[in-house]
Design an enzyme around this catalytic site. Structure first.
Site, mmCIF file in Angstrom:
data_model
loop_
_atom_site.group_PDB
_atom_site.id
_atom_site.type_symbol
_atom_site.label_atom_id
_atom_site.label_comp_id
_atom_site.label_asym_id
_atom_site.label_seq_id
_atom_site.Cartn_x
_atom_site.Cartn_y
_atom_site.Cartn_z
ATOM 1 C CG HIS A 18 -0.277 -0.278 2.514
ATOM 2 N ND1 HIS A 18 0.567 0.637 3.088
ATOM 3 C CD2 HIS A 18 -0.292 -1.352 3.363
ATOM 4 C CE1 HIS A 18 1.021 0.162 4.237
ATOM 5 N NE2 HIS A 18 0.525 -1.052 4.415
ATOM 6 C CG HIS A 21 4.273 -1.704 1.898
ATOM 7 N ND1 HIS A 21 2.928 -1.943 1.966
ATOM 8 C CD2 HIS A 21 4.851 -2.597 2.744
ATOM 9 C CE1 HIS A 21 2.702 -2.951 2.811
ATOM 10 N NE2 HIS A 21 3.851 -3.353 3.297
ATOM 11 C CB CYS A 128 1.293 -8.452 18.326
ATOM 12 S SG CYS A 128 0.556 -7.708 16.835
ATOM 13 C CB CYS A 131 4.402 -6.683 16.058
ATOM 14 S SG CYS A 131 3.508 -5.138 16.186
ATOM 15 C CB CYS A 145 -0.654 -4.884 19.148
ATOM 16 S SG CYS A 145 0.654 -4.078 18.238
ATOM 17 C CG HIS A 148 -0.749 -4.935 14.195
ATOM 18 N ND1 HIS A 148 0.545 -4.912 14.661
ATOM 19 C CD2 HIS A 148 -0.675 -4.871 12.844
ATOM 20 C CE1 HIS A 148 1.376 -4.847 13.634
ATOM 21 N NE2 HIS A 148 0.676 -4.824 12.522
ATOM 22 C CE LYS A 295 1.442 1.188 10.428
ATOM 23 N NZ LYS A 295 1.753 0.037 11.272
ATOM 24 C CE LYS A 298 -4.222 -7.965 3.507
ATOM 25 N NZ LYS A 298 -4.317 -8.960 4.589
HETATM 26 ZN ZN LIG Z 1 1.308 -5.524 16.551
#
Ligand SMILES: [Zn+2]
Length: 504
Positions: A18, A21, A128, A131, A145, A148, A295, A298
């Site tokens: 995305h 990146h 997680c 991560c 997290c 996430h 952020k 995905k």
């Molecule tokens: Zn994470």
């Protein structure tokens, strides 16, 4: 030729790339292209991180073997980086045998040099999968997290191999504070210093009985922890442990996102200290591309399609927008409105209009040939100043500052046309003054093609060639910026560099 070895983070093969990146790859590519302009022997590495648990899950969802899945993803990512004109001359995947060999060699070297740094212990914590990391209480918000928020943390307890990270805390603090290991920008350095000051814990570096990954040397029931595995890619791409790897190692620059500084500024250098290998010279941690304040990722469920962003105005326009507007330092917003504004103001009406007006006047008044008029004009002085400001910014990896300097010259040159009014000089038959203005504009375009090339390589090449010059990757062009020799060049009117979008 000084060597310059730079790397980007390697990407998880669990979903399509995305804009987040893309920012990182385009920023690193801009730096690589600038270092080549300056005459460095650049070695630019990108690649894929393929041993994550999330990769295994993605492969299962698509009913593919993990290897077939990562092969497909590697092709997808590499295809996007080619479209975005990334000039990496090396590509590594962590499923490659050469990487496997390096990981084993590095662990064996740590065991040989500092055997106390590796030990077996029991780990219990919240893991997680996004991560690929056990999370500390400070990294958990509302039971999730921070990076996430849509993923469940997984309670995990197992016997693992550990790395004695705590042993390197004081040494790392000293190296980072002294600048021997540069961590930039300063806000990220301060975060890393704070993490070190708060104290470290030894880390688990293996996982129990995972089918996908690199077996732990001497303990095949255990798999090397995916981060420990992935970080070593920077070294394995140099050919380590084969003789000659020192030609590239240590890395001059690791470009990463701000979310993974702990791995790159603490764990990775500690691994190298333990193995008694040289440390990278610098880590640059960029911010995130935000979309309506969140952020772009995905797993966070927000994404502008990278295809759509590339197709809107072509790859160069997207590169320019990401580096000038979103920025390579702090977080920045991507909005279609700002993209349109920047495209119109800076590219179509800015550089594009400057090139088309200047080249059209050269064609009309001088049949395309640049007149021999060597006197320095106000535009030449502005051009020399822009080159100096550009170099200062780019040398300190201030990419936005570099673009500001180049596009400042675009504005000055467009203003110069208004003020000097070459059409009026032609009408009044003031030929020497017309020669001086046309030559000064050709020199400005020459400088701009070079300065803009790390940002918009495709369009910069078109501009350069329309000045009647051979591209050849702009080899040697930097040294000519002080006094571009444009006299007698046979210029041509280019295709429109940045077409105006049809009004919606
Ligand atoms: Zn994470």
């Amino acid at each position: 030729m000084p060597k310059y070895y730079l790397t980007t983070a390697i990407d998880y093969s669990n979903g399509d790339p995305h804009l987040g990146h893309a920012l990182e790859k385009v920023g690193a590519d801009c730096i690589a292209r600038y270092r080549r302009l300056r005459g460095d022997d650049v070695h630019f590495l990108m690649g894929m991180d393929e041993h994550a648990q999330a990769v295994l899950q993605a492969a299962e969802q698509h009913e593919l073997s993990p290897q077939a899945w990562v092969d497909r993803m590697a092709e997808t990512f590499a295809g996007y980086w080619r479209r975005l004109e990334c000039s990496n001359d090396a590509w590594i995947r962590t499923t490659e045998p050469r990487h496997h060999r390096s990981v084993t060699a590095l662990l064996e070297r740590i065991a040989a040099q500092n055997p106390d740094d590796l030990f077996v212990g029991e780990y219990e914590g919240l893991y997680c999968v996004g991560c690929e990391e056990f999370k500390q209480p400070a990294q958990i918000v509302n039971g999730r997290c921070i990076e996430h928020p849509t993923l469940e943390l997984v309670p995990t307890k197992e016997r693992n191999h550990f790395f004695r990270l705590t042993r390197y805390r004081d040494q790392l603090l000293a190296l980072i504070r002294s600048g021997e290991l540069r961590v930039e920008p300063g806000i990220r350095r301060n975060e890393v210093v704070r993490l070190l000051e708060d104290g470290l814990q030894d880390i688990s570096i293996s996982r129990n009985r995972q089918s996908w990954g690199i077996p732990f040397p001497g303990d095949p029931d255990q798999t090397v922890y995916v981060w420990f595995d992935a970080l070593i890619n920077y070294l394995s791409a140099t050919g380590y442990p084969d003789p000659g790897y020192e030609r590239l190692w240590p890395a001059d620059l690791h470009v990463i996102g701000k979310g993974i500084t702990r791995f790159h500024c603490i764990i990775w250098p500690a691994m190298l200290l333990s193995a008694e290998l040289a440390l990278p010279r610098e880590v640059w941690a960029h911010g995130y591309v935000q979309w309506e304040g969140a952020k772009m990722s995905k797993s966070a469920g927000t994404a502008v399609s990278l295809d759509e962003a590339i197709e809107r105005h072509g790859p160069d326009a997207l590169r320019y927008f990401l580096l000038r507007e979103v920025g390579f330092e702090a977080d920045g917003n991507f909005t279609w409105e700002r993209f349109e504004d920047r495209y119109t103001a800076d590219l179509a009406d800015g550089l594009g209009n400057l090139a088309s007006r200047s080249l059209a006047m050269l064609a009309r008044y001088r049949d395309g040939a640049v007149p021999a008029a060597l006197e320095e004009t106000s535009l030449d002085r502005a051009g020399a100043d822009a080159c100096a400001a550009y170099a200062r910014a780019m040398d300190s990896l201030d990419l936005r500052g570099g673009a500001d300097a180049a596009w400042g010259l675009v504005a000055t040159a467009n203003l110069y046309i208004q003020q000097v009014a070459p059409w009026a000089l032609a009408k009044a038959d003031r030929q020497p003054e017309l020669d001086a203005a046309l030559a000064a504009l050709a020199r400005a375009l020459y400088r701009l093609a070079v300065l803009a090339s790390p940002f918009i390589p495709g369009k910069a090449q078109l501009l350069w060639q329309s000045l009647g010059l051979q591209w050849e990757g702009l080899a040697g062009a930097w040294a000519t910026l002080e006094r571009p020799a444009v006299e007698g060049l046979a210029t041509t009117k280019p295709e429109v560099l940045f077409p105006k979008p049809a009004s919606v």
